[in-house]
Design a protein around this motif. Structure first.
Motif, PDB file in Angstrom:
ATOM      1  N   LEU A 122      -0.858   5.674 -12.595  1.00 48.97           N
ATOM      2  CA  LEU A 122      -1.909   4.899 -11.930  1.00 48.97           C
ATOM      3  C   LEU A 122      -3.059   4.615 -12.890  1.00 48.97           C
ATOM      4  O   LEU A 122      -3.642   3.522 -12.871  1.00 48.97           O
ATOM      5  N   ARG A 141       0.844  -1.204   0.000  1.00 46.83           N
ATOM      6  CA  ARG A 141       0.000   0.000   0.000  1.00 46.83           C
ATOM      7  C   ARG A 141       0.870   1.240   0.000  1.00 46.83           C
ATOM      8  O   ARG A 141       1.759   1.382   0.836  1.00 46.83           O
ATOM      9  N   THR A 148     -11.200   4.225 -10.001  1.00 52.02           N
ATOM     10  CA  THR A 148     -10.064   4.061 -10.902  1.00 52.02           C
ATOM     11  C   THR A 148      -9.978   5.305 -11.770  1.00 52.02           C
ATOM     12  O   THR A 148     -10.994   5.783 -12.270  1.00 52.02           O
ATOM     13  N   ARG A 173      -2.065   1.781 -15.247  1.00 51.20           N
ATOM     14  CA  ARG A 173      -2.075   0.479 -14.568  1.00 51.20           C
ATOM     15  C   ARG A 173      -3.484   0.038 -14.183  1.00 51.20           C
ATOM     16  O   ARG A 173      -3.681  -1.083 -13.740  1.00 51.20           O
ATOM     17  N   ARG A 174      -4.451   0.963 -14.297  1.00 49.69           N
ATOM     18  CA  ARG A 174      -5.846   0.692 -13.925  1.00 49.69           C
ATOM     19  C   ARG A 174      -5.923   0.298 -12.451  1.00 49.69           C
ATOM     20  O   ARG A 174      -6.727  -0.528 -12.035  1.00 49.69           O
ATOM     21  N   SER A 175      -5.052   0.916 -11.653  1.00 48.81           N
ATOM     22  CA  SER A 175      -4.998   0.627 -10.216  1.00 48.81           C
ATOM     23  C   SER A 175      -6.172   1.260  -9.494  1.00 48.81           C
ATOM     24  O   SER A 175      -6.418   2.460  -9.641  1.00 48.81           O
ATOM     25  N   SER A 232      -3.047   3.729  -2.946  1.00 49.28           N
ATOM     26  CA  SER A 232      -3.160   2.678  -3.954  1.00 49.28           C
ATOM     27  C   SER A 232      -2.538   1.395  -3.432  1.00 49.28           C
ATOM     28  O   SER A 232      -1.624   1.412  -2.625  1.00 49.28           O
ATOM     29  N   GLU A 233      -3.086   0.306  -3.895  1.00 55.25           N
ATOM     30  CA  GLU A 233      -2.535  -1.017  -3.604  1.00 55.25           C
ATOM     31  C   GLU A 233      -1.612  -1.351  -4.761  1.00 55.25           C
ATOM     32  O   GLU A 233      -1.955  -1.143  -5.910  1.00 55.25           O
ATOM     33  N   VAL A 234      -0.424  -1.840  -4.448  1.00 52.42           N
ATOM     34  CA  VAL A 234       0.533  -2.186  -5.516  1.00 52.42           C
ATOM     35  C   VAL A 234       0.687  -3.672  -5.654  1.00 52.42           C
ATOM     36  O   VAL A 234       0.344  -4.433  -4.824  1.00 52.42           O
TER      37      VAL A 234
END
Length: 183
Positions: free
Chosen positions: A120, A82, A140, A123-125, A181-183
């Protein structure tokens, strides 16, 4: 003769003290000029990889490991997987930087906040935004302009699918306090 020797010794002592005071004043002045050339990104660079606490407008205190920094943003690793992207303009204070600073470099990173937000979006994060008024919104990024982002709002635990999108909101970049964001 002793009188002359004492006089010359006094004069030499005064001259040495005067030279030492001039040198000390010059060193202090140069140090002030060097500090004046520093920017917050330079201060942050000295703490990369170290835990810091960032106080941000609209988001309060954020704790994490300083993972990256640029003139417009800083990146905190809040927890494994995160990250928090914090626009520099919303930073109120940073604790944990230590005494050292990086020298300003001629190759200052030019990665803007918009550039980071576009990464971001590519990446469609899924992200959760904390806005400067303290409210949060999840979704998103669909598009990121020079000074705004369009967020397709959907529940944070669901991927962006047309049926999950509740609405698309255009948010000025100046309203974004933190991007989680979650990575």
């Amino acid at each position: 003769m002793d009188r002359w020797a004492a006089l010359f010794a006094d004069l030499e002592g005064e001259l040495a003290a005067s030279e030492a005071a001039e040198l000390e004043a010059e060193v202090r002045d140069r140090a002030r000029r060097e500090v004046a050339r520093l920017h917050l990104a330079d201060r942050l660079a000295s703490a990369l990889g170290h835990p810091v606490t960032v106080t941000a407008h609209g988001a309060g205190m954020l704790r994490g490991t300083l993972a990256d920094a640029a003139p417009e943003w800083l990146l905190l690793a809040e927890a494994p997987g995160r990250e928090l992207l914090v626009p520099i303009r919303n930073v109120l204070a940073v604790d944990g930087l230590g005494a050292l600073s990086e020298e300003p470099s001629g190759t200052t990173r030019r990665l803007t906040l918009s550039y980071a937000l576009r990464a971001l979006a590519r990446r469609r994060s899924p992200v959760t935004l904390t806005l400067t008024d303290g409210s949060t919104v999840s979704g998103t990024f669909d598009r990121v302009g020079g000074d705004f982002a369009e967020l397709a709002e959907h529940p944070p635990n669901e991927p962006r699918r047309p049926q999950a999108v509740r609405r698309t909101r255009t948010i000025p970049a100046t309203a974004i306090a933190v991007v989680r964001s979650e990575v």
